[in-house]
Write a protein that holds these residues in place. Structure first.
Motif, PDB file in Angstrom:
ATOM      1  N   TYR A   1       0.332  -1.246  -0.086  1.00  0.00           N
ATOM      2  CA  TYR A   1      -0.118   0.063  -0.365  1.00  0.00           C
ATOM      3  C   TYR A   1       0.798   1.126   0.022  1.00  0.00           C
ATOM      4  CZ  TYR A   1      -3.626   3.489   1.336  1.00  0.00           C
ATOM      5  OH  TYR A   1      -4.284   4.547   1.386  1.00  0.00           O
ATOM      6  N   PRO A   2       1.820   1.311   0.918  1.00  0.00           N
ATOM      7  CA  PRO A   2       2.546   2.937   0.942  1.00  0.00           C
ATOM      8  C   PRO A   2       3.378   2.700  -0.682  1.00  0.00           C
ATOM      9  CG  PRO A   2       2.592   1.093   2.597  1.00  0.00           C
ATOM     10  CD  PRO A   2       2.256   0.154   2.107  1.00  0.00           C
ATOM     11  N   ASP A   3       4.481   2.214  -1.544  1.00  0.00           N
ATOM     12  CA  ASP A   3       4.490   1.926  -2.265  1.00  0.00           C
ATOM     13  C   ASP A   3       3.168   2.738  -3.330  1.00  0.00           C
ATOM     14  OD1 ASP A   3       7.061   1.928  -3.864  1.00  0.00           O
ATOM     15  OD2 ASP A   3       5.265   0.364  -5.405  1.00  0.00           O
ATOM     16  N   VAL A   4       2.673   1.781  -3.830  1.00  0.00           N
ATOM     17  CA  VAL A   4       1.405   1.889  -4.298  1.00  0.00           C
ATOM     18  C   VAL A   4       0.682   3.842  -3.707  1.00  0.00           C
ATOM     19  CG1 VAL A   4      -1.305   1.587  -5.656  1.00  0.00           C
ATOM     20  CG2 VAL A   4       1.117  -0.101  -4.624  1.00  0.00           C
ATOM     21  N   PHE A   5       0.342   4.051  -2.856  1.00  0.00           N
ATOM     22  CA  PHE A   5      -0.033   5.308  -3.039  1.00  0.00           C
ATOM     23  C   PHE A   5       1.149   6.123  -2.991  1.00  0.00           C
ATOM     24  CE2 PHE A   5      -0.473   8.622  -0.349  1.00  0.00           C
ATOM     25  CZ  PHE A   5      -1.596   9.595  -0.417  1.00  0.00           C
ATOM     26  N   SER A   6       2.602   5.871  -3.139  1.00  0.00           N
ATOM     27  CA  SER A   6       4.233   7.526  -3.042  1.00  0.00           C
ATOM     28  C   SER A   6       3.323   7.105  -5.025  1.00  0.00           C
ATOM     29  CB  SER A   6       4.798   6.779  -2.756  1.00  0.00           C
ATOM     30  OG  SER A   6       5.273   5.227  -2.364  1.00  0.00           O
ATOM     31  N   THR A   7       3.669   6.342  -5.391  1.00  0.00           N
ATOM     32  CA  THR A   7       3.642   5.772  -6.597  1.00  0.00           C
ATOM     33  C   THR A   7       2.811   6.581  -7.733  1.00  0.00           C
ATOM     34  OG1 THR A   7       4.900   4.152  -6.654  1.00  0.00           O
ATOM     35  CG2 THR A   7       4.119   5.162  -8.541  1.00  0.00           C
ATOM     36  N   LEU A   8       1.457   6.771  -6.837  1.00  0.00           N
ATOM     37  CA  LEU A   8       0.085   7.638  -7.423  1.00  0.00           C
ATOM     38  C   LEU A   8      -0.028   8.641  -6.777  1.00  0.00           C
ATOM     39  CD1 LEU A   8      -2.361   4.487  -6.830  1.00  0.00           C
ATOM     40  CD2 LEU A   8      -0.884   5.326  -9.337  1.00  0.00           C
ATOM     41  N   TYR A   9       0.248   9.107  -5.774  1.00  0.00           N
ATOM     42  CA  TYR A   9       0.211  10.262  -5.882  1.00  0.00           C
ATOM     43  C   TYR A   9       1.544  11.211  -6.612  1.00  0.00           C
ATOM     44  CZ  TYR A   9       0.310  14.537  -2.353  1.00  0.00           C
ATOM     45  OH  TYR A   9       0.887  15.362  -1.970  1.00  0.00           O
ATOM     46  N   SER A  10       2.668  11.047  -7.059  1.00  0.00           N
ATOM     47  CA  SER A  10       3.057  11.515  -6.784  1.00  0.00           C
ATOM     48  C   SER A  10       3.152  11.947  -8.665  1.00  0.00           C
ATOM     49  CB  SER A  10       5.046  11.136  -7.568  1.00  0.00           C
ATOM     50  OG  SER A  10       4.408   9.723  -7.900  1.00  0.00           O
TER      51      SER A  10
END
Length: 304
Positions: free
Chosen positions: A74-83
């Motif tokens: 979840y942290p990796d997906v969120f940070s990727t999408l957010y950027s």
């Protein structure tokens, strides 16, 4: 302008169908393909589909942007999408559409969270033309084997879907009344005047008209209704989100009605004057059980 973010897993054709659908509706300026970078069987399928999609979606001298990520984090997906989303929405002023057809539950949760943080982000899925094609038919030996295997897959510790502190604001009581009334009238009104009349108020009163104009403006800002200009007045209709929220309110009120405790009825039992002093008074019972018990005790006392 529109930008697509496609999270690629086992699906290829449905993602391609989704992109082609949006290409017919909007000019697509960029396509971000997120593939599973893990070195396992899921990553293999994802990378293979991503490369094929890159080739299929390269047109007019432009190619999709391939980005590796871990869809099970979840942290990796969120940070990727957010950027990506922040850059596209805030810096490039583009609308973002995210394809969540072929991804994990962790990635879907991250996509929803990101979408709630930016106004110009839409999530979508491409449903399969045939559902459950990979599931054996019940009654067949293969089904029992598949069912037993699927239902007994062990789980790891739950992974919390982190959300921002700010939440979508629930409509106020007057706003709830309006969306509920709109739903009852097919989700649309030819004017604010009709809504005022449906609510049982006087549309000729200036204060009432101002009140409902403010309420409609608030509902428009919250994305629950939209106004469509016509010749002299504005048509008001529920948005797709407004419709499902209005349905939710309807179900909530029905559920509340069912589960709200009702007052316990009282029963007054008259006593004949020739009974004993203890029994010769009005007794109030809070349930039928007490009533039956009293009758039994009174009958037993009379036999003595």
């Amino acid at each position: 302008m529109v930008v697509l973010i496609c999270m690629v897993g086992h699906d290829y054709q449905r993602i391609l169908d989704g992109v082609n659908y949006w290409r017919r509706k909007y000019p697509i300026e960029a396509i971000h393909i997120l593939y599973d970078r893990k070195k396992d069987k899921y990553g293999y399928a994802s990378r293979r589909n991503a490369k094929d999609l890159e080739e299929a979606l390269s047109f007019a001298g432009s190619k999709p942007i391939l980005i590796g990520y871990n869809p099970q984090s979840y942290p990796d997906v969120f940070s990727t999408l957010y950027s990506i989303i922040r850059f596209e929405v805030m810096d490039m002023e583009r609308r973002v559409l995210i394809d969540t057809t072929s991804t994990t539950k962790e990635a879907y949760g991250a996509a929803v969270t990101c979408a709630l943080m930016f106004s110009d982000v839409t999530l979508y899925v491409v449903p399969p033309a045939e559902r459950g094609w990979y599931i054996p038919e019940p009654g067949m030996p293969e089904y029992e084997e598949w069912f037993s295997k699927v239902r007994n897959v062990n789980g790891l510790d739950p992974q919390e879907i982190f959300l921002p502190g700010y939440r979508l604001e629930n409509p106020k009581e007057d706003e709830e009344r309006i969306v509920s009334i709109l739903l009852a009238h097919g989700g649309v009104s030819d004017s604010i005047r009709s809504i005022i009349e449906w609510c049982g108020e006087n549309p000729e009163n200036a204060a009432v008209k101002n009140k409902y104009s403010r309420l409609i403006d608030s509902l428009v800002r919250k994305g629950l209704v939209r106004e469509i200009p016509q010749a002299k007045v504005k048509r008001v209709e529920l948005t797709p989100f407004g419709k499902i929220l209005a349905l939710g309110l309807k179900y909530y009120k029905a559920r509340k009605e069912i589960h709200t405790p009702k007052p316990i009825p009282t029963y007054s039992v008259s006593i004949d004057e020739d009974r004993s002093t203890q029994l010769n008074e009005d007794l109030v019972f809070k349930s039928e059980i007490d009533n039956i018990r009293f009758r039994f005790e009174r009958k037993a006392a009379n036999k003595q």
